[in-house]
Design a protein around this motif. Structure first.
Motif, PDB file in Angstrom:
ATOM      1  N   ILE A 133     -10.190  11.091  11.121  1.00  0.00           N
ATOM      2  CA  ILE A 133      -9.684  10.966  12.498  1.00  0.00           C
ATOM      3  C   ILE A 133      -8.216  10.539  12.448  1.00  0.00           C
ATOM      4  O   ILE A 133      -7.885   9.471  11.946  1.00  0.00           O
ATOM      5  CB  ILE A 133     -10.513   9.936  13.291  1.00  0.00           C
ATOM      6  CG1 ILE A 133     -11.991  10.347  13.276  1.00  0.00           C
ATOM      7  CG2 ILE A 133      -9.991   9.816  14.738  1.00  0.00           C
ATOM      8  CD1 ILE A 133     -12.925   9.319  13.856  1.00  0.00           C
ATOM      9  N   GLU A 140      -7.267  15.616  15.396  1.00  0.00           N
ATOM     10  CA  GLU A 140      -6.044  14.965  15.877  1.00  0.00           C
ATOM     11  C   GLU A 140      -5.938  15.155  17.381  1.00  0.00           C
ATOM     12  O   GLU A 140      -6.093  16.252  17.886  1.00  0.00           O
ATOM     13  CB  GLU A 140      -4.827  15.579  15.163  1.00  0.00           C
ATOM     14  CG  GLU A 140      -3.482  15.235  15.774  1.00  0.00           C
ATOM     15  CD  GLU A 140      -3.209  13.724  15.904  1.00  0.00           C
ATOM     16  OE1 GLU A 140      -3.370  13.006  14.920  1.00  0.00           O
ATOM     17  OE2 GLU A 140      -2.849  13.298  17.027  1.00  0.00           O
ATOM     18  N   ASN A 181       9.994   6.303  11.775  1.00  0.00           N
ATOM     19  CA  ASN A 181      10.081   5.169  10.849  1.00  0.00           C
ATOM     20  C   ASN A 181      11.343   5.284  10.010  1.00  0.00           C
ATOM     21  O   ASN A 181      12.190   6.136  10.268  1.00  0.00           O
ATOM     22  CB  ASN A 181       8.802   5.063   9.997  1.00  0.00           C
ATOM     23  CG  ASN A 181       8.570   6.296   9.174  1.00  0.00           C
ATOM     24  OD1 ASN A 181       9.422   6.676   8.379  1.00  0.00           O
ATOM     25  ND2 ASN A 181       7.447   6.961   9.378  1.00  0.00           N
ATOM     26  N   ARG A 203      -7.621  17.391  19.800  1.00  0.00           N
ATOM     27  CA  ARG A 203      -9.023  16.931  19.935  1.00  0.00           C
ATOM     28  C   ARG A 203      -9.091  15.426  19.756  1.00  0.00           C
ATOM     29  O   ARG A 203      -8.938  14.921  18.638  1.00  0.00           O
ATOM     30  CB  ARG A 203      -9.912  17.562  18.852  1.00  0.00           C
ATOM     31  CG  ARG A 203     -10.275  19.013  19.032  1.00  0.00           C
ATOM     32  CD  ARG A 203     -11.404  19.174  20.026  1.00  0.00           C
ATOM     33  NE  ARG A 203     -11.376  20.522  20.563  1.00  0.00           N
ATOM     34  CZ  ARG A 203     -12.161  21.494  20.164  1.00  0.00           C
ATOM     35  NH1 ARG A 203     -13.044  21.287  19.212  1.00  0.00           N
ATOM     36  NH2 ARG A 203     -12.070  22.686  20.728  1.00  0.00           N
ATOM     37  N   GLY A 220       3.712   2.087   4.389  1.00  0.00           N
ATOM     38  CA  GLY A 220       2.606   3.053   4.389  1.00  0.00           C
ATOM     39  C   GLY A 220       3.020   4.452   3.987  1.00  0.00           C
ATOM     40  O   GLY A 220       2.207   5.225   3.462  1.00  0.00           O
ATOM     41  N   LEU A 221       4.289   4.785   4.245  1.00  0.00           N
ATOM     42  CA  LEU A 221       4.777   6.101   3.831  1.00  0.00           C
ATOM     43  C   LEU A 221       4.830   6.175   2.296  1.00  0.00           C
ATOM     44  O   LEU A 221       4.342   7.134   1.690  1.00  0.00           O
ATOM     45  CB  LEU A 221       6.167   6.306   4.459  1.00  0.00           C
ATOM     46  CG  LEU A 221       7.050   7.419   3.937  1.00  0.00           C
ATOM     47  CD1 LEU A 221       6.412   8.773   4.208  1.00  0.00           C
ATOM     48  CD2 LEU A 221       8.426   7.361   4.607  1.00  0.00           C
ATOM     49  N   THR A 222       5.399   5.139   1.692  1.00  0.00           N
ATOM     50  CA  THR A 222       5.495   5.084   0.227  1.00  0.00           C
ATOM     51  C   THR A 222       4.100   5.155  -0.401  1.00  0.00           C
ATOM     52  O   THR A 222       3.909   5.776  -1.445  1.00  0.00           O
ATOM     53  CB  THR A 222       6.187   3.760  -0.191  1.00  0.00           C
ATOM     54  OG1 THR A 222       7.369   3.595   0.593  1.00  0.00           O
ATOM     55  CG2 THR A 222       6.522   3.736  -1.662  1.00  0.00           C
TER      56      THR A 222
HETATM   57  C1  LIG Z   1       9.084   1.032  12.540  1.00  0.00           C
HETATM   58  C2  LIG Z   1       8.411   1.436  11.269  1.00  0.00           C
HETATM   59  C3  LIG Z   1       9.178   1.737  10.145  1.00  0.00           C
HETATM   60  C4  LIG Z   1       8.551   2.096   8.953  1.00  0.00           C
HETATM   61  N1  LIG Z   1       9.316   2.433   7.882  1.00  0.00           N
HETATM   62  C5  LIG Z   1       8.711   2.775   6.719  1.00  0.00           C
HETATM   63  C6  LIG Z   1       9.473   3.121   5.581  1.00  0.00           C
HETATM   64  O1  LIG Z   1      10.691   3.212   5.643  1.00  0.00           O
HETATM   65  N2  LIG Z   1       8.820   3.369   4.430  1.00  0.00           N
HETATM   66  C7  LIG Z   1       7.476   3.291   4.323  1.00  0.00           C
HETATM   67  O2  LIG Z   1       6.952   3.481   3.241  1.00  0.00           O
HETATM   68  N3  LIG Z   1       6.720   3.030   5.407  1.00  0.00           N
HETATM   69  C8  LIG Z   1       7.303   2.775   6.583  1.00  0.00           C
HETATM   70  N4  LIG Z   1       6.556   2.512   7.687  1.00  0.00           N
HETATM   71  C9  LIG Z   1       5.102   2.649   7.598  1.00  0.00           C
HETATM   72  C10 LIG Z   1       4.648   4.084   7.790  1.00  0.00           C
HETATM   73  O3  LIG Z   1       5.526   4.785   8.638  1.00  0.00           O
HETATM   74  C11 LIG Z   1       3.253   4.072   8.372  1.00  0.00           C
HETATM   75  O4  LIG Z   1       2.430   3.252   7.586  1.00  0.00           O
HETATM   76  C12 LIG Z   1       2.635   5.451   8.443  1.00  0.00           C
HETATM   77  O5  LIG Z   1       3.495   6.389   9.045  1.00  0.00           O
HETATM   78  C13 LIG Z   1       1.361   5.328   9.243  1.00  0.00           C
HETATM   79  O6  LIG Z   1       0.786   6.588   9.319  1.00  0.00           O
HETATM   80  P1  LIG Z   1      -0.602   6.760  10.039  1.00  0.00           P
HETATM   81  O7  LIG Z   1      -1.099   8.082   9.608  1.00  0.00           O
HETATM   82  O8  LIG Z   1      -1.475   5.576   9.806  1.00  0.00           O
HETATM   83  O9  LIG Z   1      -0.273   6.671  11.578  1.00  0.00           O
HETATM   84  P2  LIG Z   1       0.185   7.787  12.626  1.00  0.00           P
HETATM   85  O10 LIG Z   1       1.292   8.587  12.106  1.00  0.00           O
HETATM   86  O11 LIG Z   1       0.386   7.080  13.917  1.00  0.00           O
HETATM   87  O12 LIG Z   1      -1.074   8.740  12.730  1.00  0.00           O
HETATM   88  C14 LIG Z   1      -2.253   8.367  13.395  1.00  0.00           C
HETATM   89  C15 LIG Z   1      -2.745   9.579  14.161  1.00  0.00           C
HETATM   90  O13 LIG Z   1      -4.012   9.314  14.719  1.00  0.00           O
HETATM   91  C16 LIG Z   1      -4.098  10.023  15.943  1.00  0.00           C
HETATM   92  N5  LIG Z   1      -5.193   9.470  16.729  1.00  0.00           N
HETATM   93  C17 LIG Z   1      -5.274   8.226  17.244  1.00  0.00           C
HETATM   94  N6  LIG Z   1      -6.437   8.079  17.914  1.00  0.00           N
HETATM   95  C18 LIG Z   1      -7.100   9.251  17.815  1.00  0.00           C
HETATM   96  C19 LIG Z   1      -8.363   9.721  18.312  1.00  0.00           C
HETATM   97  N7  LIG Z   1      -9.178   8.925  19.044  1.00  0.00           N
HETATM   98  N8  LIG Z   1      -8.736  10.989  18.020  1.00  0.00           N
HETATM   99  C20 LIG Z   1      -7.931  11.805  17.284  1.00  0.00           C
HETATM  100  N9  LIG Z   1      -6.716  11.404  16.822  1.00  0.00           N
HETATM  101  C21 LIG Z   1      -6.325  10.142  17.061  1.00  0.00           C
HETATM  102  C22 LIG Z   1      -2.714   9.788  16.538  1.00  0.00           C
HETATM  103  O14 LIG Z   1      -2.422  10.731  17.554  1.00  0.00           O
HETATM  104  C23 LIG Z   1      -1.819   9.924  15.325  1.00  0.00           C
HETATM  105  O15 LIG Z   1      -1.345  11.234  15.145  1.00  0.00           O
HETATM  106  C24 LIG Z   1       7.147   2.154   8.879  1.00  0.00           C
HETATM  107  C25 LIG Z   1       6.386   1.850  10.010  1.00  0.00           C
HETATM  108  C26 LIG Z   1       7.004   1.500  11.190  1.00  0.00           C
HETATM  109  C27 LIG Z   1       6.172   1.194  12.366  1.00  0.00           C
END
Ligand SMILES: Cc1cc2nc3c(=O)[nH]c(=O)nc-3n(C[C@H](O)[C@H](O)[C@H](O)COP(=O)(O)OP(=O)(O)OC[C@H]3O[C@@H](n4cnc5c(N)ncnc54)[C@H](O)[C@@H]3O)c2cc1C
Length: 441
Positions: free
Chosen positions: A9, A33, A46, A172, A342-344
């Motif tokens: 999800i 997504e 980010n 979705r 989290g990206l790293t």
């Molecule tokens: C300001 C900031 C700066 C950062 N800088 C860095 C950096 O320089 N280097 C580094 O390593 N990390 C960095 N990070 C961390 C990194 O960007 C995040 O850890 C990472 O992008 C998180 O990805 P994710 O997939 O968890 O979240 P997201 O990209 O938010 O993806 C989650 C997805 O879930 C979907 N979703 C939510 N609920 C539902 C549902 N009910 N049904 C279906 N889909 C759903 C959303 O639409 C979204 O697309 C940074 C974070 C922040 C906030």
């Protein structure tokens, strides 16, 4: 009802990496997504830094995954054909009282196995980065720090997951999750799916998504951050510059992006509207840029954007510094509150989740898994985006791969990212999208 071994999800970078990793085993996988495209959440806003790993507590999962993720990033970006730059970084301090913080990070970093860390004197740092305001007290040099385009890495992982047999449905939203004897039923407005495992990678919504089935132990408090993007013409430092202040909340980070732009990350701030910026925040950031990098032409800002940070905490109020993978019931895994870096760590976290899933199902390895994804590189002479020199052929290839909006094309090939911010090419790209439909080329 359609049946899968795994439903992921959320198609941010963590969901995309998890879906890709699951396909290293014979695990049928569906990625759901809620948005119309992948990587539209935290992953799109980010700092794009591949951290060295000196910030994290020695012995923590975060420290281990950061150092490994950093070391492996070159190979990952080669596999997925995404640009990566190992530009290095300087953490600079101007106040003598801030120097002990650098020494602590140096010691942490050495314990974590970060390669090549060195504490530089002020003159050494100024010689390395002549753009810095004079008067540096000391700087921590980390040659392994890098930068990568976060959403492009996520999109590449997504495409590679699909290439390896994962399925995905965009637009979705998961609205309900019901445990059942065979695993879980995952409900969206349009359809119900049966799955043996659920991987909750819902970013800022991950606590709510887990709450659809099990009370989350970890909850999220959201705050924000702001960014400025400079035109490629702007003079920029060669390395990532972190500004360490004695008083927290004043520093900025300057990032030379792989696309050639200078990105400035501001400090943490309370969030009012998700992903919004504030006039006072932007003015404050510009002042800090003038202070730290006095030669930067602040008239060359072409864009600003806001970000959302999910800060994990427990009911007791205790905040959680390390990554937590919640496993409230067999076959249910939640990544709640993965923020920086989290990206790293995205590939490492995706792999960790997939390994847990493979163990749970005693799944066999997928002998046909191919980690290689081809980037969009074939140009023709018909240049549609003049600022970034993006051709019609590249834009059509992005549409063929599933881009269904001008924004989605932009995030795949970089059209509209330049000085005019798409004012000259958006109309023609919209026309092409209409002509060819969504990926029906
Ligand atoms: C300001 C900031 C700066 C950062 N800088 C860095 C950096 O320089 N280097 C580094 O390593 N990390 C960095 N990070 C961390 C990194 O960007 C995040 O850890 C990472 O992008 C998180 O990805 P994710 O997939 O968890 O979240 P997201 O990209 O938010 O993806 C989650 C997805 O879930 C979907 N979703 C939510 N609920 C539902 C549902 N009910 N049904 C279906 N889909 C759903 C959303 O639409 C979204 O697309 C940074 C974070 C922040 C906030």
């Amino acid at each position: 009802m359609k049946q899968y071994d795994a439903i992921v999800i959320g198609a941010g970078i963590l969901g995309c990496m998890t879906a890709r990793s699951l396909r290293r085993w014979n695990i049928s996988t569906l990625l759901l997504e809620k948005e119309e495209d992948v990587c539209r959440g935290i992953t799109r806003a980010n700092s794009a830094i591949v951290y060295a790993g000196y910030d994290n507590k020695p012995g923590s999962l975060k420290a281990a995954l950061t150092v490994r993720g950093n070391a492996d990033m070159e190979a990952l970006c080669e596999e997925l054909e995404v640009p990566f730059s190992r530009c290095g970084s300087l953490l600079v301090a101007y106040e003598p009282e801030a120097v002990p913080k650098l020494e602590k990070k140096l010691s942490n970093g050495r314990k974590n196995g970060v390669p090549g860390l060195k504490l530089l004197s002020g003159p050494e740092a100024e010689a390395m980065e002549p753009m810095l305001k004079k008067g540096v007290a000391a700087a921590l040099y980390a040659p392994s720090t890098g930068t990568v385009n976060p959403w492009l890495l996520g999109i590449a992982a997504y495409e590679n997951a699909l290439q390896n047999g994962a399925e995905a449905i965009l637009g979705r939203e998961v609205l309900a999750i019901r445990p059942c004897p065979e695993g879980y039923q995952v409900e969206t407005r349009e359809e119900v799916y049966q799955t043996r495992m659920v991987f909750n990678c819902a970013g800022a919504f991950a606590d709510r998504v887990q709450g659809l089935a099990f009370a989350p132990e970890v909850k999220l408090k959201l705050d924000g951050a702001e960014y400025l993007v400079f035109d490629r013409l702007a003079k920029k430092p060669e390395r990532v510059i972190f500004y360490q202040t004695q008083s927290s909340g004043k520093g900025i980070t300057a990032i030379p992006c792989t696309e050639g732009n200078l990105l400035i990350a501001g400090v943490r701030k309370d969030m009012t509207i998700p992903y919004a910026t504030s006039p006072e925040g932007l003015v404050e950031m510009l002042d800090r840029v003038k202070e730290l990098l006095p030669e930067t032409d602040t008239g060359l800002v072409i864009r600003s954007f806001g970000a959302v940070r999910p800060n994990p905490y427990r009911d007791s109020g205790e905040s959680i510094p390390d990554y937590v993978i919640e496993n409230p019931a067999p076959g249910f895994y939640s990544l709640i509150g993965v923020k920086t870096p989290g990206l790293t760590c995205a590939e490492g976290l995706g792999m960790l989740l997939a390994q847990r899933g493979a163990e749970y199902l005693s799944a066999e390895e997928n002998p046909d898994f191919d980690p290689k994804r081809r980037g969009i590189s074939e140009k023709d002479n018909d240049i549609l985006c003049q600022c970034e020199q993006i051709s019609r052929a590249e834009i059509l290839e992005a549409i063929r791969r599933g881009a269904s909006t001008v924004e989605a094309v932009k995030r795949r090939v970089g059209s509209g990212m330049g000085r005019c911010q798409g004012s000259r090419c958006s109309g023609e790209i919209a026309r092409l999208l209409e002509e060819y439909g969504h990926g029906s080329l």
